[in-house]
Design a protein around this motif. Structure first.
Motif, PDB file in Angstrom:
ATOM      1  N   LEU A  54       0.793  -1.222   0.075  1.00 12.48           N
ATOM      2  CA  LEU A  54       0.109  -0.091   0.021  1.00 12.48           C
ATOM      3  C   LEU A  54       0.786   1.263   0.091  1.00 12.48           C
ATOM      4  CD1 LEU A  54      -2.840   1.095   0.183  1.00 12.48           C
ATOM      5  CD2 LEU A  54      -2.674   1.018   2.755  1.00 12.48           C
ATOM      6  N   VAL A  55       1.713   1.339   0.873  1.00 13.03           N
ATOM      7  CA  VAL A  55       2.764   2.553   0.790  1.00 13.03           C
ATOM      8  C   VAL A  55       3.749   2.683  -0.396  1.00 13.03           C
ATOM      9  CG1 VAL A  55       4.728   3.453   1.831  1.00 13.03           C
ATOM     10  CG2 VAL A  55       3.006   2.586   3.429  1.00 13.03           C
ATOM     11  N   PHE A  56       4.122   1.442  -0.896  1.00 12.66           N
ATOM     12  CA  PHE A  56       4.795   1.462  -2.130  1.00 12.66           C
ATOM     13  C   PHE A  56       3.886   2.020  -3.354  1.00 12.66           C
ATOM     14  CE2 PHE A  56       5.700  -0.335  -6.174  1.00 12.66           C
ATOM     15  CZ  PHE A  56       7.072   0.190  -6.429  1.00 12.66           C
ATOM     16  N   ASN A  57       2.684   1.323  -3.554  1.00 16.63           N
ATOM     17  CA  ASN A  57       1.753   2.033  -4.588  1.00 16.63           C
ATOM     18  C   ASN A  57       1.347   3.383  -4.297  1.00 16.63           C
ATOM     19  OD1 ASN A  57       1.765  -0.727  -5.944  1.00 16.63           O
ATOM     20  ND2 ASN A  57       0.009  -1.380  -4.639  1.00 16.63           N
ATOM     21  N   THR A  58       0.939   3.776  -3.073  1.00 17.24           N
ATOM     22  CA  THR A  58       0.721   5.219  -2.900  1.00 17.24           C
ATOM     23  C   THR A  58       1.812   6.011  -3.374  1.00 17.24           C
ATOM     24  OG1 THR A  58      -0.727   4.444  -1.215  1.00 17.24           O
ATOM     25  CG2 THR A  58      -0.068   6.826  -1.177  1.00 17.24           C
ATOM     26  N   SER A  67       7.767  11.282   1.134  1.00 15.04           N
ATOM     27  CA  SER A  67       8.512  10.114   1.205  1.00 15.04           C
ATOM     28  C   SER A  67       7.661   8.918   1.904  1.00 15.04           C
ATOM     29  CB  SER A  67       9.941  10.357   2.392  1.00 15.04           C
ATOM     30  OG  SER A  67       9.132  10.728   3.563  1.00 15.04           O
ATOM     31  N   SER A  68       8.347   7.860   2.065  1.00 16.98           N
ATOM     32  CA  SER A  68       7.454   6.598   2.755  1.00 16.98           C
ATOM     33  C   SER A  68       7.180   7.058   4.059  1.00 16.98           C
ATOM     34  CB  SER A  68       8.002   5.286   2.385  1.00 16.98           C
ATOM     35  OG  SER A  68       9.402   5.335   3.058  1.00 16.98           O
ATOM     36  N   PHE A  69       8.124   7.784   4.445  1.00 18.98           N
ATOM     37  CA  PHE A  69       7.846   7.812   6.072  1.00 18.98           C
ATOM     38  C   PHE A  69       6.551   8.920   6.291  1.00 18.98           C
ATOM     39  CE2 PHE A  69       8.679  10.547   9.691  1.00 18.98           C
ATOM     40  CZ  PHE A  69       8.664   9.951  10.723  1.00 18.98           C
ATOM     41  N   ASP A  70       6.580  10.005   5.349  1.00 20.99           N
ATOM     42  CA  ASP A  70       5.401  10.903   5.480  1.00 20.99           C
ATOM     43  C   ASP A  70       4.151  10.118   5.252  1.00 20.99           C
ATOM     44  OD1 ASP A  70       7.072  13.140   6.110  1.00 20.99           O
ATOM     45  OD2 ASP A  70       7.571  13.521   4.032  1.00 20.99           O
ATOM     46  N   VAL A  71       4.151   9.096   4.358  1.00 21.56           N
ATOM     47  CA  VAL A  71       3.033   8.591   3.986  1.00 21.56           C
ATOM     48  C   VAL A  71       2.507   7.681   5.199  1.00 21.56           C
ATOM     49  CG1 VAL A  71       1.835   6.477   2.691  1.00 21.56           C
ATOM     50  CG2 VAL A  71       3.261   8.333   1.501  1.00 21.56           C
ATOM     51  N   LEU A  72       3.679   7.099   5.776  1.00 20.47           N
ATOM     52  CA  LEU A  72       3.433   6.126   6.989  1.00 20.47           C
ATOM     53  C   LEU A  72       2.839   6.932   8.144  1.00 20.47           C
ATOM     54  CD1 LEU A  72       3.362   3.039   7.898  1.00 20.47           C
ATOM     55  CD2 LEU A  72       5.571   3.587   8.503  1.00 20.47           C
ATOM     56  N   LEU A  73       3.409   8.175   8.294  1.00 19.52           N
ATOM     57  CA  LEU A  73       3.057   9.103   9.285  1.00 19.52           C
ATOM     58  C   LEU A  73       1.514   9.454   9.234  1.00 19.52           C
ATOM     59  CD1 LEU A  73       4.044  10.458  12.120  1.00 19.52           C
ATOM     60  CD2 LEU A  73       4.830  12.340  10.487  1.00 19.52           C
ATOM     61  N   ALA A  74       1.444  10.003   8.105  1.00 21.36           N
ATOM     62  CA  ALA A  74      -0.063  10.268   7.865  1.00 21.36           C
ATOM     63  C   ALA A  74      -1.193   9.394   8.115  1.00 21.36           C
ATOM     64  CB  ALA A  74      -0.232  10.858   6.056  1.00 21.36           C
ATOM     65  N   TYR A  75      -0.845   8.119   7.723  1.00 22.81           N
ATOM     66  CA  TYR A  75      -1.732   6.983   8.101  1.00 22.81           C
ATOM     67  C   TYR A  75      -2.057   6.805   9.522  1.00 22.81           C
ATOM     68  CZ  TYR A  75      -1.766   5.127   3.057  1.00 22.81           C
ATOM     69  OH  TYR A  75      -2.030   4.914   1.881  1.00 22.81           O
TER      70      TYR A  75
END
Length: 129
Positions: A4-8, A26-34
């Motif tokens: 999910l994070v990679f596709n996003t 970055s992937s960290f920002d996406v994970l933090l937003a989730y």
């Protein structure tokens, strides 16, 4: 599910929606937003007095709770915005807070109208028969 994070990130970086190709998260920002969306949706649901867990038996319960479906709706809507490359402010953190609040309000007030509970064994039958 695990991608999910990679596709996003892939769609957000390569889609160039509305000419916003210079925005990269970055992937960290996406994970933090989730994580922010999940935590905010659960906390607002508890403030609105939605129970933490559904009634027993859990397996056959169609009651809403703070654990399910509130954060699931929040991360689903946040994923749609991130895939469309719309992060708003602070790399999606403010958007995650807004979506967390709105998903808890949706579950509290509109979820039963949009997704009604199924009928039980004796509901919907005519008593005169």
């Amino acid at each position: 599910m695990f991608d999910l994070v990679f596709n996003t990130l892939f769609f957000a970086l390569n889609s160039n929606v509305y000419g916003l190709a210079n925005i990269s998260i970055s992937s960290f920002d996406v994970l933090l937003a989730y994580i922010v969306a999940i935590i905010v949706s659960i906390l607002v649901a508890l403030v609105l007095r939605i129970p933490l867990l559904p009634s027993k038996p859990y397996r056959y319960s169609f009651d809403v709770s703070a654990i399910y479906p509130t954060p699931i709706i929040a991360i689903g809507i946040l994923s749609i915005f991130l895939v469309l490359n719309f992060t708003f402010m602070y790399n999606g953190i403010v958007l995650a807070v807004i979506i967390g609040i709105l998903s808890a309000l949706f579950v509290k007030y509109l979820f039963d109208f949009v997704f009604p509970k199924p009928l039980t064994g004796d509901e919907g039958e005519d008593i005169n028969e």
